[in-house]
Design a protein around this motif. Structure first.
Motif, PDB file in Angstrom:
ATOM      1  N   ALA A  34       0.950  -1.152  -0.015  1.00  0.00           N
ATOM      2  CA  ALA A  34      -0.063   0.097  -0.084  1.00  0.00           C
ATOM      3  C   ALA A  34       1.084   1.215  -0.136  1.00  0.00           C
ATOM      4  O   ALA A  34       0.541   2.323  -0.738  1.00  0.00           O
ATOM      5  CB  ALA A  34      -0.875   0.014   1.213  1.00  0.00           C
ATOM      6  N   PRO A  35       2.117   1.321   0.799  1.00  0.00           N
ATOM      7  CA  PRO A  35       2.794   2.521   0.643  1.00  0.00           C
ATOM      8  C   PRO A  35       3.301   2.964  -0.623  1.00  0.00           C
ATOM      9  O   PRO A  35       3.628   3.988  -1.211  1.00  0.00           O
ATOM     10  CB  PRO A  35       3.787   2.238   1.649  1.00  0.00           C
ATOM     11  N   LYS A  36       3.647   1.914  -1.468  1.00  0.00           N
ATOM     12  CA  LYS A  36       4.070   1.874  -2.886  1.00  0.00           C
ATOM     13  C   LYS A  36       3.088   2.541  -3.662  1.00  0.00           C
ATOM     14  O   LYS A  36       3.594   3.449  -4.270  1.00  0.00           O
ATOM     15  CB  LYS A  36       4.450   0.607  -3.299  1.00  0.00           C
ATOM     16  N   ALA A  37       1.775   2.256  -3.623  1.00  0.00           N
ATOM     17  CA  ALA A  37       0.930   2.887  -4.356  1.00  0.00           C
ATOM     18  C   ALA A  37       0.425   4.335  -3.770  1.00  0.00           C
ATOM     19  O   ALA A  37       0.415   5.210  -4.557  1.00  0.00           O
ATOM     20  CB  ALA A  37      -0.478   2.012  -4.139  1.00  0.00           C
ATOM     21  N   ALA A  38       0.527   4.600  -2.384  1.00  0.00           N
ATOM     22  CA  ALA A  38       0.324   5.934  -1.859  1.00  0.00           C
ATOM     23  C   ALA A  38       1.595   6.983  -2.591  1.00  0.00           C
ATOM     24  O   ALA A  38       1.249   8.033  -2.422  1.00  0.00           O
ATOM     25  CB  ALA A  38       0.315   5.882  -0.599  1.00  0.00           C
ATOM     26  N   SER A  39       2.756   6.262  -2.643  1.00  0.00           N
ATOM     27  CA  SER A  39       3.888   7.428  -2.997  1.00  0.00           C
ATOM     28  C   SER A  39       3.671   7.899  -4.360  1.00  0.00           C
ATOM     29  O   SER A  39       4.587   8.562  -4.855  1.00  0.00           O
ATOM     30  CB  SER A  39       5.091   6.569  -2.693  1.00  0.00           C
ATOM     31  N   GLY A  40       3.063   7.123  -5.199  1.00  0.00           N
ATOM     32  CA  GLY A  40       2.862   7.357  -6.572  1.00  0.00           C
ATOM     33  C   GLY A  40       3.870   6.552  -7.364  1.00  0.00           C
ATOM     34  O   GLY A  40       3.762   6.682  -8.666  1.00  0.00           O
ATOM     35  N   ALA A  41       4.471   5.602  -6.812  1.00  0.00           N
ATOM     36  CA  ALA A  41       5.446   4.808  -7.727  1.00  0.00           C
ATOM     37  C   ALA A  41       4.713   3.782  -8.601  1.00  0.00           C
ATOM     38  O   ALA A  41       5.207   3.439  -9.608  1.00  0.00           O
ATOM     39  CB  ALA A  41       6.244   3.900  -6.547  1.00  0.00           C
ATOM     40  N   TRP A  42       3.630   3.520  -8.188  1.00  0.00           N
ATOM     41  CA  TRP A  42       2.629   2.546  -9.024  1.00  0.00           C
ATOM     42  C   TRP A  42       1.566   3.543  -9.763  1.00  0.00           C
ATOM     43  O   TRP A  42       1.300   4.670  -9.211  1.00  0.00           O
ATOM     44  CB  TRP A  42       1.799   1.417  -8.152  1.00  0.00           C
ATOM     45  N   LYS A  43       0.921   2.922 -10.432  1.00  0.00           N
ATOM     46  CA  LYS A  43       0.031   3.723 -11.635  1.00  0.00           C
ATOM     47  C   LYS A  43      -1.426   3.514 -10.960  1.00  0.00           C
ATOM     48  O   LYS A  43      -2.531   3.536 -11.427  1.00  0.00           O
ATOM     49  CB  LYS A  43       0.071   3.333 -13.273  1.00  0.00           C
ATOM     50  N   ILE A  44      -1.571   3.164  -9.697  1.00  0.00           N
ATOM     51  CA  ILE A  44      -3.005   2.823  -8.883  1.00  0.00           C
ATOM     52  C   ILE A  44      -2.703   3.406  -7.643  1.00  0.00           C
ATOM     53  O   ILE A  44      -1.835   3.361  -6.552  1.00  0.00           O
ATOM     54  CB  ILE A  44      -3.127   1.427  -8.723  1.00  0.00           C
ATOM     55  N   GLY A  45      -3.865   4.251  -6.841  1.00  0.00           N
ATOM     56  CA  GLY A  45      -3.688   4.658  -5.700  1.00  0.00           C
ATOM     57  C   GLY A  45      -4.016   3.706  -4.726  1.00  0.00           C
ATOM     58  O   GLY A  45      -4.456   2.768  -5.005  1.00  0.00           O
ATOM     59  N   SER A  46      -3.401   4.127  -3.447  1.00  0.00           N
ATOM     60  CA  SER A  46      -3.550   3.221  -2.380  1.00  0.00           C
ATOM     61  C   SER A  46      -5.017   2.825  -2.090  1.00  0.00           C
ATOM     62  O   SER A  46      -5.248   1.963  -1.315  1.00  0.00           O
ATOM     63  CB  SER A  46      -2.811   3.657  -1.202  1.00  0.00           C
ATOM     64  N   SER A  47      -5.796   3.853  -2.213  1.00  0.00           N
ATOM     65  CA  SER A  47      -7.592   3.854  -1.742  1.00  0.00           C
ATOM     66  C   SER A  47      -8.180   2.807  -2.721  1.00  0.00           C
ATOM     67  O   SER A  47      -9.070   2.278  -2.007  1.00  0.00           O
ATOM     68  CB  SER A  47      -7.924   5.211  -2.016  1.00  0.00           C
ATOM     69  N   ILE A  48      -7.525   2.661  -3.663  1.00  0.00           N
ATOM     70  CA  ILE A  48      -8.390   1.506  -4.431  1.00  0.00           C
ATOM     71  C   ILE A  48      -7.442   0.174  -4.486  1.00  0.00           C
ATOM     72  O   ILE A  48      -8.129  -0.659  -5.274  1.00  0.00           O
ATOM     73  CB  ILE A  48      -8.495   2.238  -6.200  1.00  0.00           C
ATOM     74  N   LEU A  49      -6.118   0.169  -4.307  1.00  0.00           N
ATOM     75  CA  LEU A  49      -5.573  -1.147  -4.423  1.00  0.00           C
ATOM     76  C   LEU A  49      -6.255  -2.191  -3.569  1.00  0.00           C
ATOM     77  O   LEU A  49      -6.449  -3.309  -4.383  1.00  0.00           O
ATOM     78  CB  LEU A  49      -4.222  -0.910  -3.674  1.00  0.00           C
ATOM     79  N   THR A  50      -6.979  -1.987  -2.357  1.00  0.00           N
ATOM     80  CA  THR A  50      -7.774  -3.203  -1.857  1.00  0.00           C
ATOM     81  C   THR A  50      -8.825  -3.724  -2.648  1.00  0.00           C
ATOM     82  O   THR A  50      -9.160  -4.842  -2.671  1.00  0.00           O
ATOM     83  CB  THR A  50      -8.018  -2.672  -0.479  1.00  0.00           C
ATOM     84  N   ASP A  51      -9.439  -2.742  -3.004  1.00  0.00           N
ATOM     85  CA  ASP A  51     -10.645  -2.882  -4.065  1.00  0.00           C
ATOM     86  C   ASP A  51     -10.387  -3.668  -5.080  1.00  0.00           C
ATOM     87  O   ASP A  51     -10.979  -4.920  -5.364  1.00  0.00           O
ATOM     88  CB  ASP A  51     -11.553  -1.606  -4.542  1.00  0.00           C
ATOM     89  N   VAL A  52      -9.450  -3.241  -5.848  1.00  0.00           N
ATOM     90  CA  VAL A  52      -8.996  -4.041  -7.294  1.00  0.00           C
ATOM     91  C   VAL A  52      -8.581  -5.627  -6.834  1.00  0.00           C
ATOM     92  O   VAL A  52      -8.891  -6.382  -7.417  1.00  0.00           O
ATOM     93  CB  VAL A  52      -7.890  -3.285  -7.830  1.00  0.00           C
ATOM     94  N   ALA A  53      -7.546  -5.503  -5.752  1.00  0.00           N
ATOM     95  CA  ALA A  53      -7.309  -6.834  -4.983  1.00  0.00           C
ATOM     96  C   ALA A  53      -8.261  -7.859  -4.849  1.00  0.00           C
ATOM     97  O   ALA A  53      -8.625  -8.925  -5.153  1.00  0.00           O
ATOM     98  CB  ALA A  53      -6.333  -6.696  -4.261  1.00  0.00           C
ATOM     99  N   THR A  54      -9.338  -7.189  -4.244  1.00  0.00           N
ATOM    100  CA  THR A  54     -10.513  -7.876  -3.725  1.00  0.00           C
ATOM    101  C   THR A  54     -10.994  -8.516  -4.774  1.00  0.00           C
ATOM    102  O   THR A  54     -11.587  -9.716  -5.023  1.00  0.00           O
ATOM    103  CB  THR A  54     -11.427  -7.244  -2.769  1.00  0.00           C
ATOM    104  N   GLU A  55     -11.559  -7.673  -5.861  1.00  0.00           N
ATOM    105  CA  GLU A  55     -12.201  -7.967  -7.065  1.00  0.00           C
ATOM    106  C   GLU A  55     -11.403  -9.003  -7.971  1.00  0.00           C
ATOM    107  O   GLU A  55     -12.223 -10.069  -8.492  1.00  0.00           O
ATOM    108  CB  GLU A  55     -12.417  -6.792  -7.971  1.00  0.00           C
ATOM    109  N   ALA A  56     -10.211  -9.005  -8.057  1.00  0.00           N
ATOM    110  CA  ALA A  56      -9.505  -9.899  -8.806  1.00  0.00           C
ATOM    111  C   ALA A  56      -9.437 -11.137  -8.177  1.00  0.00           C
ATOM    112  O   ALA A  56      -9.649 -12.134  -8.932  1.00  0.00           O
ATOM    113  CB  ALA A  56      -7.948  -9.443  -8.698  1.00  0.00           C
TER     114      ALA A  56
END
Length: 306
Positions: free
Chosen positions: A275-297
């Motif tokens: 989650a910190p990597k997503a929050a830092s902007g290093a990934w093209k996905i925000g930390s707020s949606i990472l859990t939702d995407v992982a759950t849906e996947a």
């Protein structure tokens, strides 16, 4: 004759009613243990409740015409209103009508004469005042019309999806051909997952939309049980290749607790760690949606969600 063969014969028969075909399909879904397929048949037969999203093939265009009165007794009768104007001042929902009626209702509407299918558009009168013509022109009436041809297309899509579904079941779940009114087949978890996977692919196309709190939208296309398709979908969602592969392998190796909690301990730990990597902007996905995407996947991979 098996139930699956009866459905195929009925679909290809000109005289068979779609409602009867759907009832047979519901029986087939029940005996095969696929709840998503049962739900789809139920909604097609009884209508879609407000809290359930309709399939894409049930969203049709609405065309609008209006009547205005102007200075010196002049008037404009039945003038077409551009869809972009409706969308701008009333929202996209007014131009994209969700057909929630049962398939019997759809069949009845499909038989209507052109120009006789409409929706209540009286609320648009106030919304469009001064928006289409100058302020000295008063909007007196707005009429929204639906196409009977679009209703016929819905019928045809449902018939073709049922036929495609039975053909794919015959290929990938050959035991389904043995099912008759008097002869059942054992329900096995792997068979249920296979039936649900076939259903997702033929009826919905395996697409899932994820909307984050900030309004971002991500579409996941994942085949149940296919690690490669999950990794590919996660990359498209914004995860780095290595991270998508790592998470997909964790999900594949870790059975879900339930449909409500599809992420196991290792998967949850992975999300927390990254989650910190997503929050830092290093990934093209925000930390707020990472859990939702992982759950849906995970839900899509396990075949727990259409």
């Amino acid at each position: 004759m098996s139930i699956l063969r009866e459905i195929q014969a009925a679909v290809m028969s000109d005289g068979a009613e779609l409602s009867t075909i759907l009832l047979k399909t519901m029986f087939l879904a029940s005996r095969l243990g696929s709840e998503p397929l049962e739900d789809w048949v139920k909604y097609e037969t009884e209508g879609y409740p407000r809290e359930v999203d309709v399939p894409q093939y049930r969203i049709i265009e609405v065309s609008y015409k209006g009547t205005w009165s102007g200075p010196f007794g002049r008037s404009i009768q039945n003038a077409p209103i551009p869809p972009l104007v409706i969308q701008q001042y009333a929202g996209v929902a007014w131009t994209q009508y969700q057909v929630r009626e049962s398939i019997a209702g759809v069949e009845e509407m499909a038989g209507k004469q052109p120009g006789t299918l409409g929706i209540n558009a009286s609320n648009l009168i106030l919304l469009l005042q001064g928006k289409v013509y100058d302020d000295d022109w008063i909007c007196n009436a707005v009429v929204g019309q639906l196409s009977a041809v679009a209703m016929k297309e819905i019928k045809q899509v449902v018939r073709s999806r049922i036929l495609e579904l039975t053909i794919e079941l015959e290929k990938r779940v050959p035991e389904a051909v043995k099912l008759t009114l008097t002869k059942a087949i054992p329900q096995k978890p792997e068979r249920k997952a296979a039936v649900t996977q076939v259903f997702n692919q033929t009826v919905y196309g395996n697409f899932t939309h994820v909307t984050a709190s900030e309004g971002a939208q991500i579409t996941l296309s994942i085949t149940a049980g296919d690690v490669g398709s999950m990794a590919s979908a996660l990359v498209k969602a914004g995860l780095p290749q290595a991270a998508a592969k790592e998470f997909s392998e964790i999900v594949a190796a870790e059975p879900p607790e339930s449909a409500e909690k599809p992420l196991g301990k290792k998967a949850l730990a992975w999300v927390k760690k990254n989650a910190p990597k997503a929050a830092s902007g290093a990934w093209k996905i925000g930390s707020s949606i990472l859990t939702d995407v992982a759950t849906e996947a995970a839900l899509k991979y396990y075949g727990l969600k259409a």
